[in-house]
Design a protein around this motif. Sequence first.
Motif, PDB file in Angstrom:
ATOM      1  N   GLU A 186      17.323 -68.160  -3.738  1.00 13.07           N
ATOM      2  CA  GLU A 186      17.278 -67.909  -3.237  1.00 13.07           C
ATOM      3  C   GLU A 186      16.694 -67.446  -1.423  1.00 13.07           C
ATOM      4  OE1 GLU A 186      17.861 -66.290  -5.289  1.00 13.07           O
ATOM      5  OE2 GLU A 186      20.261 -66.963  -6.065  1.00 13.07           O
ATOM      6  N   MET A 187      15.276 -67.653  -2.041  1.00  6.59           N
ATOM      7  CA  MET A 187      13.671 -66.904  -1.119  1.00  6.59           C
ATOM      8  C   MET A 187      13.031 -68.185  -0.994  1.00  6.59           C
ATOM      9  SD  MET A 187      10.524 -64.803  -2.773  1.00  6.59           S
ATOM     10  CE  MET A 187       9.590 -64.514  -1.740  1.00  6.59           C
ATOM     11  N   LEU A 188      12.768 -68.097   0.252  1.00  8.81           N
ATOM     12  CA  LEU A 188      11.451 -69.026   0.762  1.00  8.81           C
ATOM     13  C   LEU A 188      10.824 -68.151   1.926  1.00  8.81           C
ATOM     14  CD1 LEU A 188      10.699 -71.986   1.174  1.00  8.81           C
ATOM     15  CD2 LEU A 188      12.148 -72.423   2.294  1.00  8.81           C
ATOM     16  N   ARG A 189       9.406 -68.239   1.793  1.00 11.41           N
ATOM     17  CA  ARG A 189       9.007 -67.384   2.854  1.00 11.41           C
ATOM     18  C   ARG A 189       7.783 -68.007   3.038  1.00 11.41           C
ATOM     19  NH1 ARG A 189      11.762 -64.434   6.365  1.00 11.41           N
ATOM     20  NH2 ARG A 189      13.507 -62.112   5.645  1.00 11.41           N
ATOM     21  N   ALA A 190       7.470 -68.455   4.388  1.00 15.18           N
ATOM     22  CA  ALA A 190       6.468 -68.888   5.261  1.00 15.18           C
ATOM     23  C   ALA A 190       4.947 -67.558   5.597  1.00 15.18           C
ATOM     24  CB  ALA A 190       6.463 -70.392   5.817  1.00 15.18           C
ATOM     25  N   PRO A 191       4.156 -67.345   4.619  1.00 14.56           N
ATOM     26  CA  PRO A 191       3.327 -66.720   5.841  1.00 14.56           C
ATOM     27  C   PRO A 191       2.403 -67.220   6.551  1.00 14.56           C
ATOM     28  CG  PRO A 191       3.615 -65.606   3.756  1.00 14.56           C
ATOM     29  CD  PRO A 191       4.171 -67.303   3.704  1.00 14.56           C
ATOM     30  N   ASP A 192       1.626 -66.710   7.532  1.00 18.76           N
ATOM     31  CA  ASP A 192       0.743 -67.351   7.968  1.00 18.76           C
ATOM     32  C   ASP A 192      -0.030 -68.163   7.479  1.00 18.76           C
ATOM     33  OD1 ASP A 192       2.272 -67.269  10.766  1.00 18.76           O
ATOM     34  OD2 ASP A 192       1.765 -65.048  10.942  1.00 18.76           O
ATOM     35  N   ILE A 193      -0.641 -66.572   6.872  1.00 19.95           N
ATOM     36  CA  ILE A 193      -2.049 -67.242   5.886  1.00 19.95           C
ATOM     37  C   ILE A 193      -1.963 -66.963   4.763  1.00 19.95           C
ATOM     38  CG2 ILE A 193      -3.948 -67.075   5.698  1.00 19.95           C
ATOM     39  CD1 ILE A 193      -4.961 -66.208   8.449  1.00 19.95           C
ATOM     40  N   VAL A 194      -1.865 -67.107   3.818  1.00 29.02           N
ATOM     41  CA  VAL A 194      -2.183 -66.636   2.217  1.00 29.02           C
ATOM     42  C   VAL A 194      -3.371 -67.970   1.646  1.00 29.02           C
ATOM     43  CG1 VAL A 194       1.052 -67.605   2.281  1.00 29.02           C
ATOM     44  CG2 VAL A 194      -0.700 -68.773   1.279  1.00 29.02           C
ATOM     45  N   GLU A 241       0.534 -61.810   8.364  1.00 34.36           N
ATOM     46  CA  GLU A 241       0.779 -62.196   9.723  1.00 34.36           C
ATOM     47  C   GLU A 241       1.006 -61.797  10.443  1.00 34.36           C
ATOM     48  OE1 GLU A 241       4.565 -63.111   9.741  1.00 34.36           O
ATOM     49  OE2 GLU A 241       4.036 -64.556   7.759  1.00 34.36           O
ATOM     50  N   TYR A 242       1.005 -63.045  11.833  1.00 36.45           N
ATOM     51  CA  TYR A 242       0.970 -62.306  13.328  1.00 36.45           C
ATOM     52  C   TYR A 242       1.566 -62.422  14.411  1.00 36.45           C
ATOM     53  CZ  TYR A 242      -4.104 -64.431  12.477  1.00 36.45           C
ATOM     54  OH  TYR A 242      -5.385 -63.767  11.560  1.00 36.45           O
ATOM     55  N   ALA A 243       1.355 -60.504  14.533  1.00 36.09           N
ATOM     56  CA  ALA A 243       3.025 -60.190  15.247  1.00 36.09           C
ATOM     57  C   ALA A 243       2.274 -59.943  16.629  1.00 36.09           C
ATOM     58  CB  ALA A 243       3.263 -58.774  14.706  1.00 36.09           C
ATOM     59  N   ASP A 244       3.020 -60.725  17.701  1.00 38.43           N
ATOM     60  CA  ASP A 244       2.770 -60.730  18.711  1.00 38.43           C
ATOM     61  C   ASP A 244       4.213 -60.694  19.814  1.00 38.43           C
ATOM     62  OD1 ASP A 244       1.514 -60.785  21.308  1.00 38.43           O
ATOM     63  OD2 ASP A 244       0.852 -63.166  21.562  1.00 38.43           O
ATOM     64  N   THR A 245       4.335 -60.559  21.004  1.00 35.35           N
ATOM     65  CA  THR A 245       5.119 -60.294  22.236  1.00 35.35           C
ATOM     66  C   THR A 245       6.720 -61.062  21.588  1.00 35.35           C
ATOM     67  OG1 THR A 245       3.891 -60.224  24.081  1.00 35.35           O
ATOM     68  CG2 THR A 245       5.863 -60.396  24.280  1.00 35.35           C
ATOM     69  N   GLY A 246       7.108 -59.979  21.576  1.00 40.14           N
ATOM     70  CA  GLY A 246       8.761 -60.901  20.961  1.00 40.14           C
ATOM     71  C   GLY A 246       9.152 -61.064  19.355  1.00 40.14           C
ATOM     72  N   GLN A 247       8.629 -60.442  18.512  1.00 40.17           N
ATOM     73  CA  GLN A 247       8.904 -60.048  17.442  1.00 40.17           C
ATOM     74  C   GLN A 247       9.903 -59.548  16.768  1.00 40.17           C
ATOM     75  OE1 GLN A 247       6.194 -60.875  14.759  1.00 40.17           O
ATOM     76  NE2 GLN A 247       8.204 -60.681  13.488  1.00 40.17           N
ATOM     77  N   VAL A 283      -0.803 -57.029   8.198  1.00 40.08           N
ATOM     78  CA  VAL A 283      -0.149 -58.320   9.738  1.00 40.08           C
ATOM     79  C   VAL A 283      -0.509 -57.566  11.150  1.00 40.08           C
ATOM     80  CG1 VAL A 283       1.571 -57.088  11.252  1.00 40.08           C
ATOM     81  CG2 VAL A 283       2.177 -57.612   8.856  1.00 40.08           C
ATOM     82  N   VAL A 284      -1.217 -58.790  11.965  1.00 41.81           N
ATOM     83  CA  VAL A 284      -1.952 -58.473  12.764  1.00 41.81           C
ATOM     84  C   VAL A 284      -1.487 -58.034  14.017  1.00 41.81           C
ATOM     85  CG1 VAL A 284      -4.110 -59.833  13.650  1.00 41.81           C
ATOM     86  CG2 VAL A 284      -3.815 -59.653  11.184  1.00 41.81           C
ATOM     87  N   ARG A 285      -2.256 -57.665  14.332  1.00 39.83           N
ATOM     88  CA  ARG A 285      -0.327 -57.096  15.903  1.00 39.83           C
ATOM     89  C   ARG A 285      -1.719 -57.440  17.236  1.00 39.83           C
ATOM     90  NH1 ARG A 285       4.279 -55.506  15.144  1.00 39.83           N
ATOM     91  NH2 ARG A 285       4.462 -54.479  13.079  1.00 39.83           N
ATOM     92  N   LEU A 286      -1.376 -58.675  17.749  1.00 44.13           N
ATOM     93  CA  LEU A 286      -1.856 -59.035  18.889  1.00 44.13           C
ATOM     94  C   LEU A 286      -1.675 -57.998  20.331  1.00 44.13           C
ATOM     95  CD1 LEU A 286      -1.770 -62.811  17.984  1.00 44.13           C
ATOM     96  CD2 LEU A 286      -3.859 -61.097  17.731  1.00 44.13           C
ATOM     97  N   GLN A 287      -0.237 -57.465  20.389  1.00 44.47           N
ATOM     98  CA  GLN A 287      -0.080 -56.789  21.400  1.00 44.47           C
ATOM     99  C   GLN A 287      -0.224 -55.722  21.919  1.00 44.47           C
ATOM    100  OE1 GLN A 287       4.656 -56.750  22.019  1.00 44.47           O
ATOM    101  NE2 GLN A 287       4.376 -56.751  24.232  1.00 44.47           N
ATOM    102  N   GLY A 288      -0.784 -55.204  23.037  1.00 37.79           N
ATOM    103  CA  GLY A 288      -1.030 -53.928  22.916  1.00 37.79           C
ATOM    104  C   GLY A 288      -2.701 -53.914  22.278  1.00 37.79           C
ATOM    105  N   THR A 289      -2.995 -52.339  21.862  1.00 30.09           N
ATOM    106  CA  THR A 289      -4.221 -52.233  20.651  1.00 30.09           C
ATOM    107  C   THR A 289      -4.428 -53.126  19.528  1.00 30.09           C
ATOM    108  OG1 THR A 289      -4.146 -49.811  22.149  1.00 30.09           O
ATOM    109  CG2 THR A 289      -5.945 -50.633  19.870  1.00 30.09           C
ATOM    110  N   ARG A 290      -5.178 -53.903  19.476  1.00 29.84           N
ATOM    111  CA  ARG A 290      -5.262 -54.851  18.836  1.00 29.84           C
ATOM    112  C   ARG A 290      -5.736 -53.899  17.078  1.00 29.84           C
ATOM    113  NH1 ARG A 290      -6.906 -60.994  21.254  1.00 29.84           N
ATOM    114  NH2 ARG A 290      -5.770 -60.945  22.092  1.00 29.84           N
ATOM    115  N   ARG A 291      -4.700 -54.499  16.149  1.00 28.08           N
ATOM    116  CA  ARG A 291      -4.935 -53.831  14.887  1.00 28.08           C
ATOM    117  C   ARG A 291      -4.359 -54.391  13.907  1.00 28.08           C
ATOM    118  NH1 ARG A 291      -0.967 -52.913  18.100  1.00 28.08           N
ATOM    119  NH2 ARG A 291       1.385 -51.696  17.569  1.00 28.08           N
TER     120      ARG A 291
END
Length: 284
Positions: free
Chosen positions: A68-76, A96-102, A124-132
């Motif tokens: 029942e599960m299938l996940r595809a992280p941006d990088i593994v 995972e990379y998270a940007d505008t519209g996440q 989780v790499v946050r690209l919007q606002g202060t990068r963190r």
Amino acid sequence: MSAPPRSPVTADQLRPGDPYELSEGRLVECLPTGRRGGRSNLVGGEVLDTDPAVEAAGVDVGVSTRPEMLRAPDIVVGNIPDEPGWATEAPPLAVEYADTGQDEAELQSKIEELLAAGTRWVWVVRLQGTRRVEVHEAAPGALRRPEPVPVAPAAHPQPLAPRAAARIRPPQRQPARVAVAGETLEAPGVLRNAVPVEALYDRSAAHEATLRNLLQRKGYDGLDAVLDEGRRQGRSAGLRAAVRDVCELLGIALSPEREAALEAMDEAALGALRERLKRDRRWP
């Protein structure tokens, strides 16, 4: 796949390239990555893949530890065989990379499912606002494979709502911590080197970390060690030439065995041999 399958869906009904992930039998539509995310994803994956302790890493690898599960992280990062099909074991590290519209609800659901399946860290790499970078770590004793939530068959194909809200699950993680530029991230047992936060999104920082990793794979601690080795080799080559010149002046024949011994000597041994030849005027 020409049309979405009827719900509930299992991972074997999806093929590589289908624009979906799967959460408890529910289709989750996956859209293309934006420019900023694509750039960051590439350089971050390069840093992690070249770490001396890493045997394999991948991008958008489908992870299905249960039907029942299938996940595809941006990088593994982890055990990723070089063969077709979904990964059946959760990677120890996922990014995972998270940007505008996440869609935050769907992101949190994905994190929970990966940690519950056996992933130790999700960054989780946050690209919007202060990068963190948010560090999500599995809670001690977290279940590896939770029991699937029953999903009643639908009479009609389930409409694809954009990133529908996640089901409520028992906590599978410790409270997240946030790392910012100037700090580093660690994954003991997975990565040898700490990863500068900037290396996951900044091209220059990523190239610097990648170079360090590649040099370590060749046995050097870093670029300074390579330069020192070059200087040592240069001095050794000069001393070796000087020993040959002294031997020629003294009429000492250099047999193949003596040449082999010369090639095997380090800088200190060559210097000592040159002084002894000058003093004793014969091969020791």
